[in-house]
Scaffold this motif. Structure first.
Motif, PDB file in Angstrom:
ATOM      1  N   SER A 203       0.837  -1.207   0.000  1.00  0.00           N
ATOM      2  CA  SER A 203       0.000   0.000   0.000  1.00  0.00           C
ATOM      3  C   SER A 203       0.869   1.254   0.000  1.00  0.00           C
ATOM      4  CB  SER A 203      -0.912  -0.002   1.222  1.00  0.00           C
ATOM      5  OG  SER A 203      -0.130   0.075   2.407  1.00  0.00           O
ATOM      6  N   GLN A 207       2.607  -1.221   3.699  1.00  0.00           N
ATOM      7  CA  GLN A 207       2.052  -2.433   4.309  1.00  0.00           C
ATOM      8  C   GLN A 207       1.781  -3.487   3.235  1.00  0.00           C
ATOM      9  OE1 GLN A 207       0.747   0.610   4.873  1.00  0.00           O
ATOM     10  NE2 GLN A 207       0.446   0.949   7.069  1.00  0.00           N
ATOM     11  N   VAL A 209      -0.096  -6.007   1.213  1.00  0.00           N
ATOM     12  CA  VAL A 209      -1.529  -6.136   0.952  1.00  0.00           C
ATOM     13  C   VAL A 209      -2.026  -7.536   1.278  1.00  0.00           C
ATOM     14  CG1 VAL A 209      -3.304  -6.081  -0.860  1.00  0.00           C
ATOM     15  CG2 VAL A 209      -1.533  -4.312  -0.784  1.00  0.00           C
ATOM     16  N   SER A 212      -2.481  -7.842   4.924  1.00  0.00           N
ATOM     17  CA  SER A 212      -3.659  -7.067   5.336  1.00  0.00           C
ATOM     18  C   SER A 212      -4.940  -7.810   5.011  1.00  0.00           C
ATOM     19  CB  SER A 212      -3.648  -5.701   4.639  1.00  0.00           C
ATOM     20  OG  SER A 212      -2.508  -4.943   4.986  1.00  0.00           O
ATOM     21  N   PRO A 367      -6.772  -4.000  11.127  1.00  0.00           N
ATOM     22  CA  PRO A 367      -6.782  -4.004   9.656  1.00  0.00           C
ATOM     23  C   PRO A 367      -8.029  -4.683   9.109  1.00  0.00           C
ATOM     24  CG  PRO A 367      -5.294  -5.707  10.475  1.00  0.00           C
ATOM     25  CD  PRO A 367      -5.778  -4.951  11.679  1.00  0.00           C
ATOM     26  N   TRP A 369     -10.814  -4.995   5.547  1.00  0.00           N
ATOM     27  CA  TRP A 369     -10.868  -4.822   4.099  1.00  0.00           C
ATOM     28  C   TRP A 369     -11.361  -3.428   3.732  1.00  0.00           C
ATOM     29  CZ3 TRP A 369     -13.670 -10.160   3.465  1.00  0.00           C
ATOM     30  CH2 TRP A 369     -12.729 -11.172   3.661  1.00  0.00           C
ATOM     31  N   GLN A 371     -10.891  -0.631   5.371  1.00  0.00           N
ATOM     32  CA  GLN A 371      -9.808   0.327   5.557  1.00  0.00           C
ATOM     33  C   GLN A 371      -8.808   0.262   4.409  1.00  0.00           C
ATOM     34  OE1 GLN A 371      -7.906  -0.140   9.310  1.00  0.00           O
ATOM     35  NE2 GLN A 371      -9.659   0.554  10.515  1.00  0.00           N
ATOM     36  N   LEU A 372      -8.521  -0.956   3.949  1.00  0.00           N
ATOM     37  CA  LEU A 372      -7.568  -1.110   2.852  1.00  0.00           C
ATOM     38  C   LEU A 372      -8.126  -0.511   1.555  1.00  0.00           C
ATOM     39  CD1 LEU A 372      -4.770  -2.254   2.337  1.00  0.00           C
ATOM     40  CD2 LEU A 372      -5.823  -4.432   1.733  1.00  0.00           C
ATOM     41  N   ILE A 386      -4.347  -2.180  -4.628  1.00  0.00           N
ATOM     42  CA  ILE A 386      -4.647  -1.884  -3.213  1.00  0.00           C
ATOM     43  C   ILE A 386      -6.146  -1.940  -2.966  1.00  0.00           C
ATOM     44  CG2 ILE A 386      -4.356  -0.188  -1.358  1.00  0.00           C
ATOM     45  CD1 ILE A 386      -1.978   0.933  -2.872  1.00  0.00           C
TER      46      ILE A 386
END
Length: 422
Positions: A203, A207, A209, A212, A367, A369, A371-372, A386
């Motif tokens: 990301s 981080q 992915v 995450s 964390p 999904w 938020q990602l 991302i």
């Protein structure tokens, strides 16, 4: 009369009295199981497997310090620090993790064990279920999500920020070097190519992915199991009791259910958030506390139709107690509708959490999904992975729950199958 394997048979009557007796001469006090709180096999499983989890949760809450890992402190208190360290037992589960484990125990005790115990019916259900190919694929996908959610955090470390590895592309993809501060993989023709070190890329903050997404599976399973368990307990109890009591009690309980259904859950969650702070546990508690209304009304409608069946009237006339009728006949005969209803409400909770996380409302330390997806929206033009990785995972998970619910209804509800055939 209901197809229940636990029903009283003629052999049981003859064995007790030495001679055959008419149905209306049976003393139900001699044959029916103890009341609602009898120690059934499912309850034994819950106590044996769930009690250690509860005790460990209480130990974590009242004994372990805020800066201590639960199992590190436990190993120290038990004098087993050496073996624990050798085995790598240094977990630090939170209250949600304990609750998640307990709901898994409940699922095994009250869903898995009955399916194992009634092997003939389970094999029939499975044959019917396999006819729906998308549902079988959905079951496999949800199994992967479950395994990833349970074991993933132990095998894959929590994604950490690494600005030097920002915007690394996935395997077999590339990105212009202008968008990266450093390339972990191969550089060719002014482009950075992905490596297996970051199979789904990284990301903006560097981080990983893939890590995450895996840790997001844990959040998904916690929401699915914990929220559904709370909704099931409240909704099934409220709906069944309301249907069986009838009269003014039913009217009052249903009007209260209407209030719950019309309550602005989102607004209330925002209020709680600003008073007590954000957290996944608070989300689960609030949405479960106000999400059982539809289940209660659905269960009530099914229980009302079952309560008016002739076999229920016969059982009541024969002298069976109300708790026995509700527990052994009303609830089991509405099980298919209850299971399907619960399966279909999970996507709503997952979408609600993803939407709140996308808007930045929630615990940013967890964390998810959503938020990602939110983190990748500003760079979707040159780093679409991302958003796409968690987005497709969320989409497929929600779709899988919907396919699963429809297939379960077709498999265990003969009436629905008959309607389809017509």
């Amino acid at each position: 009369m209901t197809g229940n394997d636990e029903s009283i048979g003629a052999d049981d009557v003859r064995a007790t009295s030495g001679s055959a007796r008419r149905f209306d001469e049976i003393d139900w006090d001699d044959y029916e199981e103890p009341g609602l709180f009898s120690v059934t096999p499912s309850l034994k499983i819950t106590l044996l497997a769930g009690l250690p989890i509860v005790l460990l949760g209480l130990y974590d809450e009242f004994v372990v310090g805020d800066r201590e890992a639960t199992f590190v402190r436990l190993g120290s208190d038990l004098g087993l620090s050496g073996p624990f360290e050798t085995l790598g037992v240094d977990f630090d589960p939170g209250s949600l993790d304990f609750l998640f484990m307990f709901t898994i125990v409940l699922f095994i005790a009250y869903v898995g064990y009955p399916l194992y115990r009634n092997g003939r019916m389970t094999r029939y259900y499975w044959r019917e279920f396999k006819r729906n190919r998308p549902a079988v694929i959905s079951l496999v996908w949800l199994g992967l999500i479950f395994v990833g959610g349970v074991l993933g955090p132990f095998l894959i470390a929590m994604p950490e920020q690494d600005l030097a590895a920002a915007y690394q592309p996935p395997v077999f993809a590339s990105i212009d070097l202008v968008h990266t501060t450093g390339c972990v993989g191969e550089i060719r023709d002014g482009r950075c190519y992905g490596t297996w070190e970051h199979p789904l890329g990284t990301s903006r903050g560097g981080q990983d992915v893939f890590a995450s997404v895996v840790h997001g599976m844990t959040v998904t399973m916690q929401i699915a199991f914990i929220t559904t368990t709370i909704v099931a307990i409240i909704g099934i109890t409220f709906g069944t009791v309301s249907a069986y009591l009838g009269g003014w009690a039913d009217e009052i309980m249903m009007r209260f259910t209407d209030i719950v259904l019309s309550f602005p859950t989102f607004v209330f969650f925002l209020l709680i958030l600003y008073i007590y702070g954000a957290g996944l546990g608070m989300f689960i508690l609030v949405f479960a506390a106000f999400g059982w209304g539809a289940t209660a009304r659905y269960v009530r409608s099914k229980a009302l139709s079952i309560s008016e069946e002739e076999f229920i009237k016969a059982i009541r006339i024969s002298g069976a107690s109300t708790p026995t009728i509700v527990r052994r006949h009303v609830i089991p005969n509405t099980a298919s509708s209850i299971i399907t209803q619960l399966t279909l409400i999970v996507p709503g909770f997952l979408l609600a959490e993803a939407q709140l996380a996308f808007l930045g409302i929630g615990d940013t330390a967890v964390p998810t999904w959503g938020q990602l997806i939110s983190a990748g929206r500003t760079s979707i033009d040159f780093a679409p992975w991302i958003v796409l990785a968690p987005g497709f995972t969320l989409f497929l998970t929600i779709l899988a729950f919907n396919f699963l619910g429809d297939a379960i209804l077709d498999a265990i509800n003969p009436e629905a199958e008959a309607e389809t055939d017509r």
